[in-house]
Structures are given as structure tokens and as C-alpha cells.
Enzyme design. Structure first.
Site, PDB file in Angstrom:
ATOM      1  N   GLU A  77       0.851  -1.187   0.000  1.00 29.71           N
ATOM      2  CA  GLU A  77       0.000   0.000   0.000  1.00 29.71           C
ATOM      3  C   GLU A  77       0.892   1.243   0.000  1.00 29.71           C
ATOM      4  O   GLU A  77       1.945   1.270   0.650  1.00 29.71           O
ATOM      5  CB  GLU A  77      -0.873  -0.013   1.257  1.00 29.71           C
ATOM      6  CG  GLU A  77      -1.755   1.210   1.438  1.00 29.71           C
ATOM      7  CD  GLU A  77      -2.407   1.252   2.817  1.00 29.71           C
ATOM      8  OE1 GLU A  77      -3.538   1.752   2.911  1.00 29.71           O
ATOM      9  OE2 GLU A  77      -1.773   0.800   3.798  1.00 29.71           O
ATOM     10  N   CYS A 110      -4.303  -3.381   4.150  1.00 25.65           N
ATOM     11  CA  CYS A 110      -3.861  -2.886   5.457  1.00 25.65           C
ATOM     12  C   CYS A 110      -4.946  -2.958   6.528  1.00 25.65           C
ATOM     13  O   CYS A 110      -5.246  -4.031   7.052  1.00 25.65           O
ATOM     14  CB  CYS A 110      -3.327  -1.469   5.293  1.00 25.65           C
ATOM     15  SG  CYS A 110      -2.298  -0.878   6.675  1.00 25.65           S
ATOM     16  N   LYS A 155      -9.706   0.378  -1.946  1.00 26.05           N
ATOM     17  CA  LYS A 155      -9.879  -0.009  -0.546  1.00 26.05           C
ATOM     18  C   LYS A 155     -11.295   0.320  -0.081  1.00 26.05           C
ATOM     19  O   LYS A 155     -11.772   1.449  -0.245  1.00 26.05           O
ATOM     20  CB  LYS A 155      -8.843   0.741   0.300  1.00 26.05           C
ATOM     21  CG  LYS A 155      -8.765   0.343   1.763  1.00 26.05           C
ATOM     22  CD  LYS A 155      -7.626   1.112   2.432  1.00 26.05           C
ATOM     23  CE  LYS A 155      -7.421   0.721   3.870  1.00 26.05           C
ATOM     24  NZ  LYS A 155      -6.304   1.480   4.503  1.00 26.05           N
TER      25      LYS A 155
END
Length: 534
Positions: free
Chosen positions: A291, A402, A351
Site C-alpha cells: 500500500e 492494510c 480499498k
């Protein structure tokens, strides 16, 4: 008579020690509640003291059982502070104590509510079951609100090295957490009944049976679930590479070094390509970048696109790039891009769970009154809505970016959609050398067992890792060290019960907790009616 009264009156100096003793007695349970939270914290990575959760919950039960509802909430809140203050210390590592303390104060409310619920059901028969379900209900609420929830600190995430881990493959993190909490409350019951026997020489069989079941059932369940934990390949293998390019320096200022971060990942990928040509490492089937490995939007920045093309063409296999995409209008996107040699970007995943107060700022004008660092986030990120599965050289790779690793559904959805492997590209550079990266790595290990998938964690600054479906870490980097991990991982296609059941185990445990509260209410109303009639 007056002489008797005079004799019975305490001497003038007596109230002081008596008052001191009363104060100490009043502080014993609050101290026990705080200590229970500290034990829960100590059970989490990077320590491998997972078993400390058991005495932690036993002490929590001792503190809360039999208390009034208000006291149960207060004691639960103290336990939450003892647990979350040290666990979430990293949230203030670069922005000062105000965000850290504010987050802990908010999240501890959910543990306070769980303490209230545990106190309420602590007089019911079979109380360890009701009480453990109450804790899981609190975790479920904390994972959903406010601002989309903050599941960090679920008890399951501290059990990556524990004997209860196989329960994750049966019912996911809710069942794993329930097993740990139930065993801890059962431990309290066992100690309590031993003390009762010592005082009375009597064995209350029903209570002893409850204690035995509460302690032994989770252990037996974990042993029974062991066959679900396997690292055998079902659909062949894939050789994967995880790139850790590192950042110029830790902290929030790494964001101002965007080109340097991108160049680091390009350089490390080109080095990997040279090592492959020299026969030093196996040629990967695909490569995963972290990321934020390109905070320069490659769709808008020709230089960024050119160097990414150069690196991907050098390695010659599909590569996943973590980029910040800035549309002309609207919110930013934290995007993973499938980049193919000779073709460039061919697919994206945005995301879905963006981080409040990190990637976007709720109530910005209010938050600014307490901390001006909110203005570092000048343009908010928006969430994506599509489940992420990339076909990388014939391997279906599920994507969870994440913070998403903490959310059950965010990891389960791509596996249910056909992913043979899970990738968790991460950026931990803003949290320096704190425990955050180890806590997140433990989440990925639990997810590996929960869904019986290999998990690959490429991180900008570490810890990057390759994890087998049984939760074993087979490759791992050091923090703030450029590196490339290459390993052949098993691909699996079968679905665990946890994947198939989805949120059902959590819903059933929440229903148990609500049923317990309902029983308490019915009993209370019944007693009051009998009292008023009498």
C-alpha cells in the site's frame, strides 16, 4: 447503659485506619479490573504470551461478577483502559497523545458496556457462557461503530500462537474469541469453587460441572478442529514475491517523500529481476508491492508511470502496485493496480474500509480544535465498493488493504469470491517502530487459518511476511530494511466452515448475549411483582 455506649465508641484515632481499610477494600476490585486489562494487553504480539488472556478474563470475572450494573460498567471501562491504553499507544506515535487518548476513551466504552452486561448475567445459571457471549457482543458492536468501526484489539487477534487458533477455521474470529473468553471465565469458576470447597467441604456439583465445561469445551473444540488446519496445496503452488522498498524516514513526513518511496520500490524490484537472471532466486509468478508504494498517481503522473513500467517490464510478471489515485473531482482512492508487463495497468481495487482520522477526517472542524494534524489529510479518501480479486498469471489473489485485515467481511469476501491466496498490502511507516506492525501481522496469521489460505503481507517499511495456510510465518523482513521475499506457497480452493458460515457465528453469539439480558429482565420483573404482591 451509658458506660456501655462509651466503651463501644471508638477512640478518636480509630476512624483513620478504619477509613483507610475501607478505601483499600473499595480499590481492590478497580485495581483488579485494570490489571485484567493489562494482562489482556500482554497477551498480544509481539509477545507470545497468548495464555495470559485466560487469567486476564478470570480476573475480569472476579472484578465484575455480582456487581450492580453501574459498577459493572465502571469496572469494565477500567479494564478497557488497562487493555487499550498500551495496546493502541502507536496511534499517537506521530501526532501526540490527544488522538490516542481520545480513541481509547471511546473504544473503552464498549468494554464498559460489556462489563455491564457481564455483571447483569453473572447471577444466571451457566454464567460463563452468557458472560463470554456478552464480551463478543461488545466486540461486534465495536467493529461496526462509530465511523464504520474499529475492530483492533479483538481477543482473537492475540491468539495467533495459541492452542485455540483452530477454532478460527470453524467460526472465524468471533468463535475463536468466544472460546478464549469462555475458558478464562471457566478458570475463574474453577478457582472460585475450589475456595468454596476449602471453606465448606462441600462440592456444588452443578457449579463444578459448569466450570469444567467452560474450561474444557474450548480446548476440546480446538483439538477437534485441528484437521481443518492444513498447508497442503489443493490447486498447485505459486511462487510469489513481496517487495519492501522502505521509506526515507519514519513518521508522517514520509508522505512528503513520495517519489523517493516509489523509487525505492522500483529499485528493489529491479534488483530482484537481476537476482532472478543470475539464478540467485526463483522467478516469481507475480509480484506484490505495498500500500502507498506509489503515492504519485500513475494515471496523472507520466514520470511515475514510466518508472513503474520499467520495473514491471524488468521482472516480467504481473505486479500489484499500491497507489493513491486522484480523480479530477471527488475523493481520493487508495487503489491497488494490476500492472502487466508490456500492457501497463489492467485492473484496480479500491480499498473499501478507509481509516477514519487517517484517510478521512469525520467532523473535521471539531477535530481541528483538538489537533491541527488533521489538516495533513487535505483531501479525504473515499471507499470502494467492489470485492478485490485479481487474476495474476492464472492465480486468483484476494485483496485486503492494510486496515481491512481487521474486518471479518473484508477478508472473507474475496475468499468466497474464489481467491486461492490472500494479499494484505500495508503501509506501517507512519507508526515508526511501534507494536502496530506485529499486531497487524498476527491478524493476517489468524486470517490464514480462518480461511485456510496463504497470506502475503508486503509492507512499505515492515514487517513484510509470507504466511502459510496453517498460520506459520515462513518468510519475514526486518523493519525499515529494503528487501524482497520470494517463496513458493500452496494454493487452496476449499472453503472452511468459517468462510461458509460468514457472520452467522457472530450473530448466534450475539443472540445468546441478548437472550441472557432478556432472562435477567424477566427475572427482575418477576421478583418485583412478587415483592409488590407480598
Amino acid at each position: 447503659m451509658s458506660a456501655t455506649i462509651t466503651t463501644a465508641e471508638p477512640a478518636p484515632s480509630a476512624p483513620a485506619p478504619g477509613g483507610g481499610q475501607r478505601l483499600l477494600r473499595r480499590l481492590v476490585r478497580p485495581a483488579g479490573a485494570v490489571l485484567s486489562g493489562v494482562l489482556l494487553y500482554a497477551s498480544f504480539p509481539p509477545r507470545t504470551l497468548w495464555w495470559l488472556a485466560l487469567p486476564g478474563f478470570a480476573l475480569f470475572a472476579w472484578s465484575v461478577y455480582g456487581r450492580r450494573l453501574r459498577a459493572g460498567f465502571g469496572l469494565g471501562y477500567l479494564a478497557g483502559l488497562g487493555f487499550l491504553l498500551p495496546l493502541l499507544f502507536w496511534t499517537g506515535s506521530e501526532v501526540g497523545p490527544v488522538p490516542w487518548l481520545g480513541l481509547v476513551a471511546l473504544e473503552a466504552l464498549f468494554i464498559g458496556a460489556a462489563g455491564l452486561g457481564v455483571a447483569a448475567v453473572s447471577r444466571l445459571p451457566g454464567r460463563p457462557v452468557w458472560a463470554a457471549a456478552m464480551w463478543i457482543l461488545g466486540e461486534a458492536a465495536r467493529a461496526r461503530m462509530p465511523f464504520g468501526g474499529f475492530p483492533w484489539g479483538k481477543i482473537a487477534f492475540g491468539q495467533a500462537d495459541g492452542v485455540f487458533l483452530p477454532l478460527a477455521a470453524v467460526g472465524g474470529t468471533p468463535l475463536l474469541g468466544f472460546g478464549v473468553v469462555l475458558c478464562g471465565f471457566g478458570l475463574y469458576e474453577a478457582v472460585h469453587q475450589a475456595l468454596v470447597y476449602r471453606a465448606t467441604r462441600r462440592v456444588p456439583r452443578a457449579a463444578v460441572s459448569v466450570a469444567a465445561v467452560a474450561v474444557l469445551a474450548p480446548v476440546a473444540g480446538a483439538l477437534a478442529a485441528l484437521p481443518l488446519v492444513s498447508d497442503a496445496a489443493e490447486d498447485g503452488t505459486a511462487t510469489v514475491a513481496a517487495i519492501q522498498g522502505n521509506v526515507p524516514r519514519a513518521g508522517l513526513d514520509f508522505n512528503s517523500q513520495r517519489r523517493a518511496v516509489l523509487d525505492n520500490h522500483v529499485r528493489r524490484t529491479e534488483q530482484l529481476a537481476a537476482d532472478v537472471r543470475a539464478g540467485k532466486v526463483a522467478r516469481p509468478d507475480f509480484v506484490l508491492w505495498p500500500e502507498n508504494s506509489s503515492d504519485l498517481d500513475p494515471y496523472r503522473n507520466a514520470d511515475a508511470r514510466a518508472v513503474i513500467d520499467r520495473a514491471v517490464n524488468a521482472i516480467g510478471v504481473p505486479t500489484v502496485i499500491g497507489a493513491v489515485v486522484a480523480p479530477d473531482t471527488g475523493k481520493l482512492r487508495n487503489t491497488l493496480i494490476r500492472w502487466e508487463p508490456g500492457r501497463g495497468p489492467t485492473a484496480t481495487y479500491d480499498k473499501r474500509h478507509v481509516q477514519p482520522f487517517g484517510e478521512y477526517i469525520p467532523m473535521r472542524s471539531v477535530v481541528r480544535l483538538f489537533n491541527s494534524d488533521v489538516d495533513r489529510v487535505q483531501r479525504d479518501f473515499g471507499p470502494g465498493h467492489k470485492v478485490g480479486v485479481f487474476d495474476l498469471g492464472g492465480t486468483k489473489v484476494g485483496l485486503a488493504t492494510c486496515f481491512e485485515a481487521a474486518f471479518d467481511g473484508a477478508v472473507r469476501d474475496p475468499v468466497a469470491a474464489g481467491a486461492e491466496l490472500i494479499a494484505v498490502p500495508s503501509n506501517n511507516a507512519t507508526f515508526d517502530r511501534s507494536e502496530m506492525t506485529y499486531q497487524q501481522l498476527a491478524m493476517s496469521r489468524v486470517r490464514a487459518v480462518e480461511h485456510s489460505r496463504s497470506v502475503v503481507v508486503p509492507a512499505t517499511s515492515g514487517v513484510s511476511a509470507i504466511i502459510r495456510p496453517d498460520g506459520t510465518v515462513v518468510r519475514q523482513t526486518e523493519m525499515f530494511t529494503p528487501d524482497a521475499l520470494v517463496d513458493k506457497v500452496p494454493l487452496r480452493t476449499s472453503l472452511t466452515p468459517a468462510t461458509r458460515l460468514g457472520a452467522l457465528p457472530e450473530g448466534l453469539l450475539a443472540a445468546v448475549a441478548v437472550t441472557g439480558i432478556g432472562w435477567v429482565v424477566v427475572r427482575t420483573v418477576s421478583v418485583r411483582r412478587r415483592t409488590s404482591v407480598g
